[in-house]
Design a protein around this motif. Sequence first.
Motif, PDB file in Angstrom:
ATOM      1  N   ASP A 189       0.819  -1.215   0.000  1.00  0.00           N
ATOM      2  CA  ASP A 189       0.000   0.000   0.000  1.00  0.00           C
ATOM      3  C   ASP A 189       0.850   1.261   0.000  1.00  0.00           C
ATOM      4  N   ARG A 190       2.072   1.175   0.498  1.00  0.00           N
ATOM      5  CA  ARG A 190       2.917   2.367   0.553  1.00  0.00           C
ATOM      6  C   ARG A 190       3.310   2.855  -0.845  1.00  0.00           C
ATOM      7  N   PHE A 191       3.282   1.976  -1.838  1.00  0.00           N
ATOM      8  CA  PHE A 191       3.675   2.370  -3.192  1.00  0.00           C
ATOM      9  C   PHE A 191       2.594   3.190  -3.902  1.00  0.00           C
ATOM     10  N   LYS A 192       1.343   3.095  -3.448  1.00  0.00           N
ATOM     11  CA  LYS A 192       0.210   3.814  -4.063  1.00  0.00           C
ATOM     12  C   LYS A 192       0.149   3.545  -5.569  1.00  0.00           C
ATOM     13  N   TYR A 227      -0.017  12.805  -1.799  1.00  0.00           N
ATOM     14  CA  TYR A 227       0.555  11.775  -0.920  1.00  0.00           C
ATOM     15  C   TYR A 227       2.010  12.097  -0.590  1.00  0.00           C
ATOM     16  N   VAL A 228       2.804  12.473  -1.614  1.00  0.00           N
ATOM     17  CA  VAL A 228       4.212  12.820  -1.420  1.00  0.00           C
ATOM     18  C   VAL A 228       4.345  14.071  -0.552  1.00  0.00           C
ATOM     19  N   ASP A 229       3.518  15.077  -0.814  1.00  0.00           N
ATOM     20  CA  ASP A 229       3.558  16.310  -0.014  1.00  0.00           C
ATOM     21  C   ASP A 229       3.270  16.022   1.460  1.00  0.00           C
ATOM     22  N   LYS A 230       2.323  15.105   1.699  1.00  0.00           N
ATOM     23  CA  LYS A 230       1.965  14.749   3.071  1.00  0.00           C
ATOM     24  C   LYS A 230       3.142  14.078   3.777  1.00  0.00           C
TER      25      LYS A 230
END
Length: 823
Positions: free
Chosen positions: A780-783, A794-797
């Motif tokens: 799931d971490r790979f999105k 997601y990256v900004d978060k």
Amino acid sequence: MNNQARFRQSSNAQSFNYLPAWKQNDLEERKKYQIILLPVNQPREDYIISSIYQMFNTKDIEVNKLIYYYFYKLKESGPHQFLTNKLYQIQEEDLEFFIPQLVYILIKTDSPYLEKFITTLCNKSIALYQLIKWCWVSYSDKDRTDKNKIKRLQRIDDQFEQSMLTLHNDHNSTVKIPNQKLKSYQSVVDLYLNNLIQMSLILKTYKPEERKPKLKNFITRANVALEKYRLKNQEHYFCQGITVPFTMSKDQNSAVHSNLIVRIIEGECSCFNTKKRVPYRIVVETIDPHELKFKQPKKTANNSITNNRSIANLDDDTMEDFLQADLNQPNKQEIEKKMEELAKNRNKKEYSDLMKITQNKEPKKGMKMFKNIMSAVYLSKKEKTVEREEDQEQILKEQIMQNLQLYKQFSNAIEEEKFQKNRQRFNILFPEKTNERTQSCIPKLNSKYRQQGQRKDQNYWLRQYKENKRNGFRYKHKSIKQLTAFGRVRFFKELILFCPRQEEVLRKIYVYLQYDLIEKKLEKNKMDIHQDIELLSKFGPWDELWEDKAEMLKRESPYQHFETYRLKPIIVKGGDDLRQELMTMQIINKMYQAFQSHGLDMYVKAYEIIVVSASSGILEFCADTISIDGLKKKYPACKSLVHIYKEIFQQDYEEAQMRFIQSLASYSIISYLLQIKDRHNGNILIDSKGRIIHIDFGFILCTSPGNLNFEKAPFKLTQEYIDLMNGRNSDLFFYFKNLMFRGFKALQGFVDEIIMIIEIMMQDSDLPCFEKFDVKEFKDRFKEEANDEELQKYVDKLIDYSDNNWRTIQYDNFQRMTNGIMP
């Protein structure tokens, strides 16, 4: 009817049976791993075999995809047999990466097809056999405690060895290497590497200041032992060194199997002092053993033990005795001191313990005589009857002291004999200088000028100055550094020409100052004679750069003319389980391939890790690097990384900034996906280009120091890092965020290959990183399904949460208080 017409294009007919558990619910598979849809009126099993057959029935087989299907089709005999046969078509260089996975599958799965394939690989080369054998021993460590499995493991173990013993000198040749010699050689390799590993444990018993001298002495003995073995087995090319399966020794255009260690550089070693053990760094020279069939090492002043060491009694010492002497046998001075204390204190128990020590290994002649004398003393004491116990003890004391004196005289005689032999050898190699006075070159120069009439010409020096100025060689200089590269070379060429009697000395100075390397660079790059070239010198905290040092070491090597010659700085570790680090490095390697395949300017240092056993191994040393902790201690006046970078890189500061960001983005993604912990400044390096490099992956996936999971941030992003990117609102920080986004995007096509490596190695594994590991959570971490907008958010978060995270700061402070590591 063609194949396309025979198959229905209906998604309802798809089969997901070949997929791993976490993929069962996916409705749309990526094209890379999509198999052909179910044909009309074709049985399910026939369809599966047919689809796999069509996918891999080509000349160019993608090894990643083949291993992927091989693992997930293990339980189906038809596809399993077909895919095993396809493994034979893969080149050895491409398979080396997956050797740990294939060996582990065989350990956990009883497959006669895979067993036969890996057994066949053992016959390819000695290096490949070593790699397979060490993986087999390391990963089966847990299963060897099971009585039901040990017989099978031992049978396959013997099978691998028998396959290796049938190895040919050349696969196209009918000339065979004697089986006994190959078997003997494997024992020598195991012994040699075992001693190298044991040394890292033994160093811990010495004080920190005593460790490096002890290591240097051991390396000297190891080189002598290797040369003695080489001289005894000159007829066999592979016996000229120790085979170690370095798999990352490939050039860009060709695979170079530089796997034979022929020498350890004695001056290049250092110890890393840790709490539990002392790993150490050495530099080894390696070549491809097959090149020895066509070339021989050159005879130089430094390449033979006959030049600076006594080669007497060559047949008296085997490699085992020679190496083990340093590891197991007590030092002579220590024995003498111990015996003096024994005679003084009359301690019978210590005497008994000493006798046990001397009997562990057959000592040298002096020790052997001493042991016999002391045994006689002890026996005579038991047989002799004396009325008073005090007299009995006094007699024992006197006899011990007398025989101790005899031993010292005997050992001194041996030392004197060795000294005389060495002195004779020295006098032969270095004869005394004659009293003939060296003539000055000044009269010769004056005579030369007089003949040419140059000293009477008032304009001679003016013409000479103008000519030298045109050629980049000025008449007056404060420092030789002000000369151009051509000027330096020409200066020495002219000096040698005018002073022929001093030519030998001048050439040595020429080489010592590294001007021969400058001359090579001028010729190689066809530089303009007026163009300057950087002097080979120390550079900031990295001292001498590895490229320059390697060039100097190579120049002194008898193997310098070998095309496969390589210098490898390595770290030897004993008492450390490197299996988890090896798997981590494989995944990092895959991620770096993903970045490169998308043309991203992102950097990752994928270094070599060789697992020798479940508790030892060899790692590639990252040259031209220093930890952030080390940097801060070398530059205490600098307040942060920004000031350190400006101090070190100066006019190249902006380029160093860019390299820092490109590497930081890569390791930030990797740290988050693999959940890498223990990220203090002792485990994060900076190289001579300004790039960041992470090492030591002892805590990944679901493990953390103390199992506290204190480091909650996705990755390390301190204020220092942000300042080095010119702040949060700068263009460089936006560039960092953009690289993070593009890096995640690139990895979306490599998720299956990465997870496959993990799923293979987690089967019934004893590695701590798999105890509470959840594959679905990791995936799931790979999105994978996220679109560009969702992925950017997601990256900004992740960046916002990591930015100056409180837990990251506190963990650095904790490391400073407990281990003295600078935050």
